[in-house]
Motif scaffolding. Structure first.
Motif, mmCIF file in Angstrom:
data_model
loop_
_atom_site.group_PDB
_atom_site.id
_atom_site.type_symbol
_atom_site.label_atom_id
_atom_site.label_comp_id
_atom_site.label_asym_id
_atom_site.label_seq_id
_atom_site.Cartn_x
_atom_site.Cartn_y
_atom_site.Cartn_z
ATOM 1 N N ILE A 237 20.762 49.233 44.011
ATOM 2 C CA ILE A 237 21.816 48.491 44.057
ATOM 3 C C ILE A 237 22.595 48.517 42.884
ATOM 4 N N LEU A 238 23.999 48.570 43.039
ATOM 5 C CA LEU A 238 24.836 48.790 41.968
ATOM 6 C C LEU A 238 26.131 47.711 41.934
ATOM 7 N N LEU A 239 25.995 47.385 40.593
ATOM 8 C CA LEU A 239 27.329 46.313 40.428
ATOM 9 C C LEU A 239 28.216 47.138 39.320
ATOM 10 N N SER A 240 29.277 47.100 39.641
ATOM 11 C CA SER A 240 30.192 47.862 38.465
ATOM 12 C C SER A 240 31.616 46.933 38.517
ATOM 13 N N LYS A 241 32.423 47.234 37.427
ATOM 14 C CA LYS A 241 33.400 46.427 36.910
ATOM 15 C C LYS A 241 34.468 46.656 38.025
ATOM 16 N N VAL A 242 35.399 45.417 38.098
ATOM 17 C CA VAL A 242 36.405 45.437 38.973
ATOM 18 C C VAL A 242 37.629 44.304 38.192
ATOM 19 N N LEU A 243 38.578 44.205 38.483
ATOM 20 C CA LEU A 243 39.726 43.039 38.070
ATOM 21 C C LEU A 243 40.089 42.293 39.115
ATOM 22 N N ILE A 244 40.494 41.104 39.255
ATOM 23 C CA ILE A 244 41.170 40.185 39.995
ATOM 24 C C ILE A 244 42.466 39.851 39.434
ATOM 25 N N GLY A 245 43.593 40.315 40.152
ATOM 26 C CA GLY A 245 44.852 40.178 39.671
ATOM 27 C C GLY A 245 45.700 39.448 40.388
ATOM 28 N N ASN A 246 46.755 38.728 39.896
ATOM 29 C CA ASN A 246 47.518 37.662 40.411
ATOM 30 C C ASN A 246 49.086 38.097 39.918
ATOM 31 N N ASP A 247 49.882 37.422 40.658
ATOM 32 C CA ASP A 247 51.264 37.832 40.530
ATOM 33 C C ASP A 247 51.616 37.325 39.146
ATOM 34 N N ASP A 248 51.104 36.731 38.327
ATOM 35 C CA ASP A 248 51.612 36.473 36.878
ATOM 36 C C ASP A 248 50.970 37.399 35.908
ATOM 37 N N ASN A 249 50.384 38.585 36.517
ATOM 38 C CA ASN A 249 49.597 39.569 35.677
ATOM 39 C C ASN A 249 48.614 39.580 34.947
ATOM 40 N N LYS A 250 47.935 38.215 35.116
ATOM 41 C CA LYS A 250 46.865 37.560 34.578
ATOM 42 C C LYS A 250 45.397 38.326 35.568
ATOM 43 N N LYS A 251 44.746 39.080 34.657
ATOM 44 C CA LYS A 251 43.708 39.695 35.323
ATOM 45 C C LYS A 251 42.215 39.309 34.660
ATOM 46 N N VAL A 252 41.508 38.906 35.623
ATOM 47 C CA VAL A 252 40.182 38.299 35.583
ATOM 48 C C VAL A 252 39.081 39.564 35.632
ATOM 49 N N ARG A 253 38.163 39.513 34.793
ATOM 50 C CA ARG A 253 37.087 40.645 34.907
ATOM 51 C C ARG A 253 36.095 40.094 35.993
ATOM 52 N N SER A 254 35.361 40.667 36.813
ATOM 53 C CA SER A 254 34.612 40.519 37.874
ATOM 54 C C SER A 254 33.591 41.690 37.994
ATOM 55 N N SER B 66 33.804 29.405 37.262
ATOM 56 C CA SER B 66 34.274 30.442 36.787
ATOM 57 C C SER B 66 35.570 31.086 37.444
ATOM 58 N N LEU B 67 35.684 30.756 38.869
ATOM 59 C CA LEU B 67 36.773 31.145 39.666
ATOM 60 C C LEU B 67 37.744 30.320 40.083
ATOM 61 N N ASP B 68 37.805 29.190 39.512
ATOM 62 C CA ASP B 68 38.542 27.834 39.764
ATOM 63 C C ASP B 68 39.983 28.303 39.687
ATOM 64 N N ASN B 69 40.266 28.996 38.548
ATOM 65 C CA ASN B 69 41.772 29.366 38.310
ATOM 66 C C ASN B 69 42.168 30.794 38.515
ATOM 67 N N VAL B 70 41.234 31.456 39.395
ATOM 68 C CA VAL B 70 41.402 32.874 39.655
ATOM 69 C C VAL B 70 41.867 33.117 41.077
ATOM 70 N N SER B 71 42.824 33.853 41.373
ATOM 71 C CA SER B 71 43.347 34.199 42.521
ATOM 72 C C SER B 71 44.006 35.538 42.542
ATOM 73 N N GLY B 72 44.218 35.981 43.658
ATOM 74 C CA GLY B 72 45.053 37.256 43.572
ATOM 75 C C GLY B 72 44.307 38.369 44.222
ATOM 76 N N VAL B 73 44.594 39.796 44.106
ATOM 77 C CA VAL B 73 44.067 40.961 44.766
ATOM 78 C C VAL B 73 43.248 41.532 43.840
ATOM 79 N N ILE B 74 41.967 42.073 44.263
ATOM 80 C CA ILE B 74 40.889 42.670 43.711
ATOM 81 C C ILE B 74 41.382 44.108 43.416
#
Length: 179
Positions: free
Chosen positions: A67-84, A163-171
């Motif tokens: 199994i492999l987990l690797s870093k991604v970001l979740i970004g929204n229109d406000d340019n706020k990016k969250v690590r996932s 942790s995802l409550d205020n997170v939205s956008g495109v992976i």
């Protein structure tokens, strides 16, 4: 059958890639390139060695799954990016499937990711399988893939409640996912 879950080592890479290739050879949703994806991720800055795990047969010292987990970001229109993290892929040799190996790999990967301070994980996978581990449709948080996928196949899990409550956008998958 006795197996252990441990961190993948560099000298496991060749065996691991064979396992991945064999595991996906008859998978419907596969492009037969998962082993190359893992290889590319390992060489990139999104690779987290502690989150590349293998299941090893204790008697034969043979790798049965990965199994492999690797870093991604979740970004929204406000340019706020969250690590996932992205869970991709999980693979088990066909002869050892449905014996708890995949389940053990996923559970250990979720635990380890939480220990390392990560707050969420995204997966594109079977909608009947991943909810057993707490994954829910990513659309509940307005999280979307950067490409067309069935809504029920894109899922997320909070490793820390809310942790995802205020997170939205495109992976934002790293470029190694598309090479």
């Amino acid at each position: 059958m006795n197996f252990i879950i441990r961190q993948e080592q560099e000298n496991d890479y060749e065996s691991t890639e064979k396992v991945i290739k064999i595991a996906f050879v008859s998978a419907e949703q596969s492009d037969q390139d998962e082993h190359n994806l893992v290889s590319r991720i390992r060489k990139s800055d999104v690779f987290i060695p502690e989150l590349s795990l293998v299941a090893v047969d204790e008697d034969k010292n043979e790798i049965l799954g990965h199994i492999l987990l690797s870093k991604v970001l979740i970004g929204n229109d406000d340019n706020k990016k969250v690590r996932s993290l992205a869970l991709a892929p999980v693979s088990v040799l066909p002869d050892y499937q449905n014996k708890g190996i995949g389940k053990s790999l996923i559970k250990r990967a979720l635990e380890k990711a939480k220990e390392l301070g990560f707050k969420s994980i995204i997966v594109l996978g079977h909608p009947e399988y991943y909810p057993k581990f707490g994954f829910k449709k990513a659309s509940l948080w307005q999280i979307k893939a950067p490409f067309e996928v069935p809504e029920e196949a894109l899922m997320a899990i909070e490793l820390q409640e809310g942790s995802l409550d205020n997170v939205s956008g495109v992976i934002e998958y790293p470029s190694v996912f598309f090479e």
